[in-house]
Write an enzyme that holds these catalytic residues in place. Sequence first.
Site, short mmCIF file in Angstrom:
data_model
loop_
_atom_site.label_atom_id
_atom_site.label_comp_id
_atom_site.label_asym_id
_atom_site.label_seq_id
_atom_site.Cartn_x
_atom_site.Cartn_y
_atom_site.Cartn_z
N HIS A 5 7.60 -1.28 5.61
CA HIS A 5 7.24 -2.67 5.41
C HIS A 5 8.19 -3.42 4.49
O HIS A 5 7.99 -4.63 4.25
CB HIS A 5 5.81 -2.75 4.86
N GLY A 90 -2.11 -15.28 -8.31
CA GLY A 90 -2.83 -15.77 -7.14
C GLY A 90 -3.87 -16.81 -7.47
O GLY A 90 -3.91 -17.37 -8.57
N ASP A 204 -10.93 -23.14 -6.24
CA ASP A 204 -12.18 -23.69 -5.70
C ASP A 204 -13.32 -23.09 -6.49
O ASP A 204 -13.11 -22.16 -7.27
CB ASP A 204 -12.31 -23.38 -4.20
#
Length: 235
Positions: A5, A90, A204
């Site tokens: 990957h 994040g 949020d």
Amino acid sequence: MATPHIAAEKGDFAPAVLMPGDPRRAERIANLLMPDARKVSDVRGIGAYTGTVDGKPLSVMASGMGMPSIGIYANELFGQYDVRRIIRVGTAGGLAHKVKVGDVVVALGAHTDSAMNTSRIPGIHFSAVASYPLVAAAVAAAGDATNVHVAPVVSRDHFYGNPAEQIQALADYGTLAVEMEASALYAIAAQYDREALAVLTISDHLLDHSRDMSAQEREENFERALGLAVAAAHC
């Protein structure tokens, strides 16, 4: 020495890697922090960049979404590229009234509803916790900021359909935010005797969606968390 990957060679990654979820955010961070950044991998559109910040080496690579995705990259970075620490930069959803959209949570530990950590040590409920030196560095960099919190988060397998009563119970037990990666990252770091931290911007709020960030705002509004993450990367 490429992995399934990651197409980089040994030595292409710095000892510390910042890891946002979004590939576009990874590119933005690299361009913002490192004028000398070079792309060292781009498998499946997941760009990885290495350069320097204040003369110190640093890499940035996206993790994708969810624990299986970050688990693949963390295993390969720790196991094949000699990365010493990964700092997730994040977004997260707020769970408790004490955090607001735009606040930052330094994730001290990560509860989870995932089965990913249950088989690590049979008979033991594994505690997924951040590396203390990284926590201490991020907290020191935050100074007296009232919009930076240090607390547990919860890493979910499901973005939708989580029970409301469970959300309330997590908040009652001091959990401030919900996201989808930290628990696996912390466990994999412990497995390799490496370091990990998640520094999360509240994008949020599960108790009030009226002020949720847009997709563009989630991509762009990470400067405060990024400063703390860089401090942890180079502590």
